[in-house]
Each structure stands twice: as structure tokens, then as C-alpha cells.
Scaffold this active site. Structure first.
Site, short mmCIF file in Angstrom:
data_model
loop_
_atom_site.label_atom_id
_atom_site.label_comp_id
_atom_site.label_asym_id
_atom_site.label_seq_id
_atom_site.Cartn_x
_atom_site.Cartn_y
_atom_site.Cartn_z
N GLY A 246 0.81 -1.32 0.04
CA GLY A 246 0.04 -0.10 0.08
C GLY A 246 0.81 1.31 -0.10
O GLY A 246 0.24 2.37 -0.26
N GLU A 280 3.80 -7.02 1.87
CA GLU A 280 3.40 -7.36 0.48
C GLU A 280 3.43 -6.02 -0.45
O GLU A 280 2.59 -5.59 -1.13
CB GLU A 280 1.96 -8.03 0.11
CG GLU A 280 1.54 -9.17 1.21
CD GLU A 280 0.19 -9.58 1.32
OE1 GLU A 280 -0.80 -8.71 0.58
OE2 GLU A 280 -0.15 -10.66 1.83
N PRO A 281 4.72 -5.38 -0.64
CA PRO A 281 4.68 -4.36 -1.31
C PRO A 281 4.81 -4.54 -3.08
O PRO A 281 5.30 -5.66 -3.21
CB PRO A 281 6.05 -3.82 -1.10
CG PRO A 281 6.93 -4.94 -0.53
CD PRO A 281 5.85 -5.97 -0.19
N ARG A 283 3.53 -1.69 -5.64
CA ARG A 283 3.83 -0.24 -6.20
C ARG A 283 5.23 0.48 -5.70
O ARG A 283 6.02 0.86 -6.45
CB ARG A 283 2.64 0.59 -6.19
CG ARG A 283 2.97 1.90 -6.82
CD ARG A 283 1.75 2.95 -6.08
NE ARG A 283 0.46 2.44 -6.08
CZ ARG A 283 -0.50 2.51 -7.01
NH1 ARG A 283 -0.43 3.15 -7.89
NH2 ARG A 283 -1.66 1.93 -6.70
N ARG A 319 -4.22 3.45 -16.32
CA ARG A 319 -4.29 4.27 -14.90
C ARG A 319 -4.97 5.65 -15.03
O ARG A 319 -5.97 5.94 -14.38
CB ARG A 319 -2.94 4.37 -14.31
CG ARG A 319 -2.25 2.97 -13.78
CD ARG A 319 -1.10 2.97 -12.85
NE ARG A 319 -1.74 3.31 -11.29
CZ ARG A 319 -1.75 4.58 -10.99
NH1 ARG A 319 -1.18 5.61 -11.47
NH2 ARG A 319 -2.40 4.65 -9.53
N TYR A 323 -8.29 5.95 -12.99
CA TYR A 323 -8.27 6.58 -11.65
C TYR A 323 -7.62 7.93 -11.67
O TYR A 323 -7.36 8.61 -10.93
CB TYR A 323 -6.96 5.83 -10.75
CG TYR A 323 -7.06 4.37 -10.88
CD1 TYR A 323 -7.84 3.58 -10.31
CD2 TYR A 323 -5.93 3.67 -11.60
CE1 TYR A 323 -7.87 2.25 -10.18
CE2 TYR A 323 -5.95 2.33 -11.40
CZ TYR A 323 -6.96 1.69 -10.83
OH TYR A 323 -6.88 0.29 -10.90
N CYS A 349 -10.24 5.21 -29.42
CA CYS A 349 -11.44 5.69 -29.59
C CYS A 349 -12.47 5.98 -28.36
O CYS A 349 -13.51 5.48 -28.30
CB CYS A 349 -12.37 4.97 -30.73
SG CYS A 349 -11.40 4.90 -32.28
N GLU A 350 -11.92 6.85 -27.37
CA GLU A 350 -12.65 7.18 -26.15
C GLU A 350 -12.20 8.45 -25.71
O GLU A 350 -10.82 8.90 -26.10
CB GLU A 350 -12.35 6.19 -25.14
CG GLU A 350 -12.85 4.96 -25.37
CD GLU A 350 -13.50 4.06 -24.25
OE1 GLU A 350 -13.70 4.83 -23.08
OE2 GLU A 350 -13.47 2.76 -24.11
N1 LLP Z 1 -1.41 -6.80 -1.04
C1 LLP Z 1 -2.82 -6.96 -1.47
C2 LLP Z 1 -3.82 -7.98 -0.76
C3 LLP Z 1 -3.32 -6.15 -2.50
O1 LLP Z 1 -4.45 -6.28 -2.87
C4 LLP Z 1 -2.33 -5.36 -3.18
C5 LLP Z 1 -2.77 -4.39 -4.20
C6 LLP Z 1 -1.09 -5.26 -2.81
C7 LLP Z 1 -0.73 -6.22 -1.53
C8 LLP Z 1 0.14 -4.54 -3.34
O2 LLP Z 1 -0.28 -3.17 -2.86
P1 LLP Z 1 0.80 -1.90 -3.55
O3 LLP Z 1 2.03 -2.01 -2.57
O4 LLP Z 1 0.99 -2.19 -4.71
O5 LLP Z 1 -0.06 -0.77 -3.22
N2 LLP Z 1 -4.12 -1.07 -10.09
C9 LLP Z 1 -4.58 0.10 -8.99
C10 LLP Z 1 -3.89 -0.55 -7.83
C11 LLP Z 1 -4.62 -1.92 -7.32
C12 LLP Z 1 -3.84 -2.31 -6.07
C13 LLP Z 1 -4.66 -4.00 -6.00
N3 LLP Z 1 -4.11 -4.48 -4.67
C14 LLP Z 1 -3.55 1.16 -9.46
O6 LLP Z 1 -3.08 1.15 -10.66
O7 LLP Z 1 -3.52 2.10 -8.68
#
Ligand code: LLP
Length: 405
Positions: A246, A280-281, A283, A319, A323, A349-350
Site C-alpha cells: 500500500g 506485500e509491497p 507499487r 491508470r 483513476y 476511440c474514447e
Molecule cells: N496485497 C494485496 C492483498 C493487494 O490487494 C495489493 C494491491 C497489494 C498487496 C499491493 O499493494 P501496493 O503495495 O502495490 O499498493 N491498479 C491500481 C492498484 C490496485 C492495487 C490492488 N491491490 C492502480 O493502478 O493504482
């Protein structure tokens, strides 16, 4: 123009030319067609090491969230650094295993695992399954009984905390589909022996993505600490605590969380609890390290606007249309031209196929190349063939080398 060092440590101009690490982007497009995804391995390694080091004293298991970018070279290199994987489908689980991640470093998350996926995970003897409902517990137990196997389970708790991020990527409020309501968790743990083939001794949370303020983490972690203490009062001792991912990155001069602060909160809340901590990183490991080089197909003068029409489309990077996300867009060649204001769009085409409105750039001509930044996470992995457009290629930059992957 924005300082590109704040966006990515890999970017620099050498004279007029944009470099990714020690590779001149011009050399990439001499060999490969645009649009093309480019990932800096050096930067990914740096991001992983920074994350790991900030938590090292807690001896964590880092499980890279494969969903953020499933390029095999990236998973392989992270595996070599010691990372495990957080997966959410059989496909991701297979890929993680094929990329050299050992099963005892894999956690399987997700709200809708199918029977087939659960059986596959049981067969591969992964580290743990994060379970999101009582119905799922029941189903996994039945399958494990059938297969005569035991499996580690963590309960994904929904702590009812707003992550203060984009509404489509917040996951820890009580009305979100994710996790088991925190109020039900003690009662489920009390019944854990009803599930003969499950070892339910962990808790998992993940409250959302692109989180840029520390407070949501703080609130969620405090609630989890209280929950663990409540469990202990009931003589239930958990072993594993999965704190999810997150952490946000800097897309637009936005605030980001300092890893020091993040880790100090974790140390304070859980440091003395004798737990295996899992993270669980996604991004924060790959986001800043990915770029798309794109060619300007046409410069179109509208009535009140100038449009730059790129060869990259919303199908390649969803993205912004999904978003309203901001991605810096910079020239591949810094030329001394007059400033102009542009809307930078794709060919799909959007009307939502827009990468940036009202961007000031040195005048751009058709045939010039632009680079979209911060595209390493949730870029290529979310792309599609919309408009019958082929998926675009990906290359990996390793210092002064680059190769297709
Ligand atoms: N763990 C779980 C259970 C998750 O659902 C996610 C992301 C992560 C870890 C990794 O989170 P991060 O560290 O990447 O924030 N497509 C969206 C983001 C969707 C995230 C889904 N879950 C975007 O482009 O912003």
C-alpha cells in the site's frame, strides 16, 4: 519542468538526451518499435533493498505483490534478493514458482479463489493462504481434507479504516468486499479447531494502495495490535502477521510516507510480539522504475487546444483513464524550443484516452518522442488489446545494457 530525480532515480539528461541509467533512450528506439515499456533493474533493486533495510531488524518476509508488475525478469531478480511473492491467482502462483520463488515464501491472497486455484496452492505447499471469509475457510478445509494435507491460514481482517486514497483502490472499509470484519475475528479463532486441516495462526491486512499519509496505517495497525491482545486474553497466540502493501509513490510532487516512519510504527506496535512479519509491497518496489517511450503521431490544432496524439493508448496504460492518475511526461530529447500548452492523448476511440491535460512542454513536433514516467506498477499488467491493438513490448535496462523480456 519538474525535477526528474524526484520522479525516478534512473532518469537523467546527458546533454539533450534522456538516459535511463546508462542507456540512451535513443538507442532503445533504434532497435525497438514504440510504444515500449522500459524498466530499470537497478532502481527496482534499490527500492527493494531500501524497503527491506528499513524493516531488517524485524527479520521480515517480503512477498512482492506480483500483480503490480508480472514481468518475469523483475520477479526473478527480486527472488534472487530474497523476496517471496504475494499472488492472487493460479497464473501468478505459477509464474512466481517458474521465476524461482520458493513455495515457502509465497502467500496467496484474494477474495475469490476458485476450487482449482486452492487445490493448486495446496499441491504446491505454499507458505500460507490468506482467507477472506468463513465460507472460504470451510471450502479450503474440505479440499485439504480430501487432499490429506495441512495448510497455514491467515485471516484477512477488515479493520474498517479509510486509507484516504483513490476510492477505487481503498480496501479496508467495512463496506469494501475485502476481509473478515474485525468484530468477528476472535470468535472465528475460538472455533479454529473445527477446521481439522487448517492451521489458522495468522492475521493479514491490506487497507489499500497508493497510500500517501501515515495515519491510515497507524490506525489500522493499532486496531490489529488490540485484536492480537484480545486474542491473547483468550489464550490464542498467533504466529504470522501479514501487514500487506500500500505504500504510495511520488507521481505528482505528492507527499510520500517515509519508510523510517512506517517501520517505526510497526516496531512500536508489533516489535515485541514475537511474530513473523510479512509485507506485500508492489507499487513501491516497481512503480518509479518503469517508463513508456512513445512517439508523437500527430500534433493536432484544436479550436482552443493543441493535442499531442501519441502512439501509446489507454489500453497500454489504463491508470489515467481509470483513476485519473497523473504521470509526468517528458521529452526524450530536450530541445530549446518555445513553451506550448498541450493535451496529451492516445489514439484509442474514447475521450478518456488522455495522459495529461494542460501540460506545458517545449514545442513538440510529429515524430518526436515523449516518455511517460512512473509506469512500472499497474501499467503493462493491466493492459489490453482494446481496439485490436497489440500488447506492447517490454525491455529491461541493466545499467548500460538493455534487453527484451
Ligand atoms: N496485497 C494485496 C492483498 C493487494 O490487494 C495489493 C494491491 C497489494 C498487496 C499491493 O499493494 P501496493 O503495495 O502495490 O499498493 N491498479 C491500481 C492498484 C490496485 C492495487 C490492488 N491491490 C492502480 O493502478 O493504482
Amino acid at each position: 519542468m519538474v525535477s526528474i530525480k524526484k520522479i525516478s532515480k534512473s532518469l537523467k539528461y546527458v546533454g539533450k538526451q534522456l538516459f535511463i541509467n546508462n542507456v540512451d533512450c535513443e538507442n532503445i528506439i533504434k532497435i525497438h518499435k514504440t510504444p515500449i515499456y522500459c524498466y530499470s533493474l537497478t532502481e527496482i533493486i534499490g527500492n527493494y533493498n531500501n524497503f527491506y533495510k528499513s524493516l531488517e531488524k524485524l527479520n521480515p518476509l517480503i512477498c512482492y505483490a506480483v500483480k503490480a508488475n508480472f514481468n518475469k525478469e523483475i520477479i526473478k531478480i527480486l527472488g534472487k534478493l530474497g523476496s517471496g511473492a504475494d499472488v492472487v491467482s493460479k497464473g501468478e502462483l505459477k509464474l512466481a514458482l517458474d521465476s524461482g520463488i520458493s513455495p515457502n515464501k509465497i502467500v496467496f491472497s484474494g477474495v475469490g479463489k476458485t476450487k482449482e486455484e486452492i487445490i493448486y496452492a495446496l499441491k504446491k505447499k505454499i507458505f500460507q493462504i490468506n482467507v477472506e471469509s468463513e465460507e472460504e475457510l470451510e471450502e479450503i478445509n474440505n479440499l485439504a481434507v480430501n487432499k490429506k494435507t495441512l495448510v497455514n491460514i491467515s485471516l484477512r481482517v477488515n479493520p474498517d479504516v479509510d486509507a484516504n486514497t483513490h476510492k477505487k483502490i481503498t480496501t479496508g472499509r467495512s463496506d469494501d468486499k475485502f476481509g473478515i470484519p474485525i468484530s468477528k475475528v476472535v470468535e472465528i479463532f475460538k472455533r479454529k479447531n473445527d477446521y481439522s486441516n487448517l492451521k489458522i495462526d495468522g492475521i493479514a491486512i491490506h487497507i489499500g494502495s497508493q497510500i500517501t499519509k501515515i495515519d491510515p496505517f497507524k490506525n489500522a495497525f493499532e486496531k490489529i495490535r488490540k485484536l492480537i491482545l484480545r486474542l491473547e486474553k483468550n489464550k490464542i497466540h498467533i504466529k504470522n502477521l501479514d501487514l500487506g502493501g500500500g505504500i504510495g509513490i511520488n507521481y505528482f510532487e505528492n507527499q510520500v510516507i517515509s519508510l523510517k516512519k512506517y517501520s517505526s510504527i510497526i516496531k512500536k506496535e508489533f516489535g515485541r510480539m514475537n511474530l513473523k512479519l510479512i509485507f506485500e509491497p508492489g507499487r513501491s518496489i516497481v512503480g518509479s522504475a518503469g517508463f513508456i517511450i512513445s512517439k508523437v503521431i500527430r500534433v493536432k490544432k484544436g479550436l482552443g487546444k493543441n493535442f499531442l496524439i501519441l502512439d501509446v493508448g489507454m489500453n497500454d496504460l489504463m491508470r489515467p483513464s481509470l483513476y485519473e492518475s497523473y504521470h509526468h511526461i517528458i521529452p526524450m530529447k530536450k530541445l530549446n524550443r518555445k513553451k506550448r500548452n498541450y493535451d496529451i492523448v492516445g489514439p484509442v476511440c474514447e475521450s478518456s484516452d488522455i495522459f495529461g491535460s494542460n501540460r506545458d512542454l517545449n514545442e513538440v513536433e510529429s515524430g518526436d518522442y515523449l516518455v511517460l514516467c512512473s509506469a512500472g506498477a499497474y501499467g503493462s499488467c493491466m493492459s489490453s488489446n482494446y481496439n485490436c491493438r497489440p500488447l506492447i513490448k517490454e525491455i529491461v535496462v541493466n545499467d548500460s545494457d538493455f534487453f527484451k523480456s
